[in-house]
Every structure is written in structure tokens, then in C-alpha cells.
Motif scaffolding. Structure first.
Motif, PDB file in Angstrom:
ATOM      1  N   GLU A   1      18.204  43.121  81.961  1.00  0.00           N
ATOM      2  CA  GLU A   1      19.578  42.917  80.987  1.00  0.00           C
ATOM      3  C   GLU A   1      19.056  41.391  81.337  1.00  0.00           C
ATOM      4  OE1 GLU A   1      20.776  44.172  77.941  1.00  0.00           O
ATOM      5  OE2 GLU A   1      20.786  45.545  79.548  1.00  0.00           O
ATOM      6  N   ARG A   2      19.091  40.612  81.348  1.00  0.00           N
ATOM      7  CA  ARG A   2      18.884  39.140  81.411  1.00  0.00           C
ATOM      8  C   ARG A   2      17.621  38.781  80.385  1.00  0.00           C
ATOM      9  NH1 ARG A   2      18.247  35.394  85.951  1.00  0.00           N
ATOM     10  NH2 ARG A   2      16.012  36.207  86.088  1.00  0.00           N
ATOM     11  N   ASP A   3      16.127  39.635  81.124  1.00  0.00           N
ATOM     12  CA  ASP A   3      14.670  39.381  80.341  1.00  0.00           C
ATOM     13  C   ASP A   3      15.303  40.251  78.525  1.00  0.00           C
ATOM     14  OD1 ASP A   3      13.690  38.764  82.703  1.00  0.00           O
ATOM     15  OD2 ASP A   3      12.705  40.217  82.513  1.00  0.00           O
ATOM     16  N   ARG A   4      15.982  41.390  78.722  1.00  0.00           N
ATOM     17  CA  ARG A   4      15.939  41.663  77.689  1.00  0.00           C
ATOM     18  C   ARG A   4      16.828  41.244  76.748  1.00  0.00           C
ATOM     19  NH1 ARG A   4      16.343  47.581  76.036  1.00  0.00           N
ATOM     20  NH2 ARG A   4      15.714  47.969  78.015  1.00  0.00           N
ATOM     21  N   SER A   5      17.962  40.657  77.278  1.00  0.00           N
ATOM     22  CA  SER A   5      18.813  39.458  75.883  1.00  0.00           C
ATOM     23  C   SER A   5      18.331  38.960  75.844  1.00  0.00           C
ATOM     24  CB  SER A   5      19.842  39.161  77.149  1.00  0.00           C
ATOM     25  OG  SER A   5      20.905  40.504  77.184  1.00  0.00           O
ATOM     26  N   LYS A   6      17.462  38.207  76.209  1.00  0.00           N
ATOM     27  CA  LYS A   6      16.999  36.705  76.556  1.00  0.00           C
ATOM     28  C   LYS A   6      15.647  37.286  75.573  1.00  0.00           C
ATOM     29  CE  LYS A   6      14.023  33.097  78.373  1.00  0.00           C
ATOM     30  NZ  LYS A   6      13.331  32.585  79.391  1.00  0.00           N
TER      31      LYS A   6
ATOM     32  N   LEU B   1      15.737  39.614  73.547  1.00  0.00           N
ATOM     33  CA  LEU B   1      15.673  39.949  71.469  1.00  0.00           C
ATOM     34  C   LEU B   1      16.665  38.906  71.230  1.00  0.00           C
ATOM     35  CD1 LEU B   1      17.689  43.289  72.502  1.00  0.00           C
ATOM     36  CD2 LEU B   1      15.531  43.503  71.632  1.00  0.00           C
ATOM     37  N   GLU B   2      16.843  37.631  72.081  1.00  0.00           N
ATOM     38  CA  GLU B   2      17.696  36.181  71.067  1.00  0.00           C
ATOM     39  C   GLU B   2      16.429  35.837  70.985  1.00  0.00           C
ATOM     40  OE1 GLU B   2      20.304  33.610  73.817  1.00  0.00           O
ATOM     41  OE2 GLU B   2      21.201  35.492  73.927  1.00  0.00           O
TER      42      GLU B   2
END
Length: 145
Positions: free
Chosen positions: A100-105, A107-108
Motif C-alpha cells: 500500500e505504501r508503494d501504491r500511495s507513493k 500515485l502521488e
């Protein structure tokens, strides 16, 4: 019916040769007319894009793996988004990561989508078709607005 030639040419960077082959086989099965360029890391992709952009030859969509040597997906996306001529190209992160950390980063940072690779070819076909359908609908909607 959707005309997927809209997405030609398409680029995919992944250091795993088997993953590049499965991706290519899946895309060719779903979208027989789509033109693809495959790259073994982000640096080779960026070098190619910067050398061909002056001729107007740019992919309509880019798929990137995250975990590649030399230039990983994070670094490659950063370079793409800093270049005004490349920054508008939709970038789909297509990775084994489900963090989820990779996904959030990612997309940001400006990626259009974050898709965790399916391990079965049948599921991969469905996943890639759905991803391309979503990209097409988003592109169509952005032209209508």
C-alpha cells in the motif's frame, strides 16, 4: 467496440524476460493490432523515449515494473513526469508489489494506475483488458470535458 489501436505504440519496461514475454503474449492475444516496444529497464526506456520524442514517436501508454536494476520504476516515473513532452503519457505501474505504501507513493508521483501482476495467464488477460478499457474510458472522458 473500442479501437485499441488508439494505444499504439505502447511501451513496457520490466527486467524479467519471462514477464515481458507473458505481457507481450497477453497483449497480442487481447489486442492483435497493438504495436509494442519492450525494454529491460527504465534507463533503456527513457533513453529510447528521449531519442525518439523529437520525431513525434512516443508511446500512448507506458507500463512500468517497479523493481528493476539500473533505473527502477520510481526513478523512471520521476524522469517521465519531469519532462513536459512525456509527462502527459499515462503510466501504469505493473508490478508484483502489493504494498500500500508503494501504491500511495507511485500515485502521488503521477502514475495513472497501480496494478499488481496476476500470476496466471488467464487472470492476466482479464486484468490487462480491464486496465486498457479503463484507460480508454478516461481518455475519452478527458476529451469530452
Amino acid at each position: 467496440m473500442i479501437d485499441y489501436s488508439f494505444f499504439s505504440p505502447l511501451a513496457y519496461a520490466d527486467d524479467d524476460e519471462d514477464d515481458r514475454m507473458f505481457f507481450s503474449d497477453a497483449m497480442n492475444e487481447i489486442f492483435p493490432g497493438i504495436n509494442m516496444k519492450l525494454f529491460h529497464n527504465g534507463e533503456v526506456l527513457v533513453t529510447y523515449l528521449l531519442s525518439t520524442i523529437t520525431n513525434g514517436i512516443v508511446p500512448k501508454v507506458i507500463f512500468l515494473d517497479l523493481n528493476m536494476p539500473i533505473m527502477n520504476g520510481f526513478e523512471c516515473l520521476s524522469v517521465l513526469k519531469k519532462n513536459t513532452l512525456l509527462s502527459k503519457i499515462p503510466v501504469v505501474i505493473y508490478s508484483t508489489s502489493s504494498s500500500e505504501r508503494d501504491r500511495s507513493k507511485i500515485l502521488e508521483m503521477g502514475a495513472t494506475r497501480f496494478v499488481t501482476k496476476e500470476m496466471s495467464f488467464k487472470k492476466m488477460l482479464l486484468q490487462l483488458k480491464a486496465t486498457m478499457d479503463d484507460l480508454y474510458c478516461n481518455e475519452l472522458n478527458s476529451k469530452l470535458i
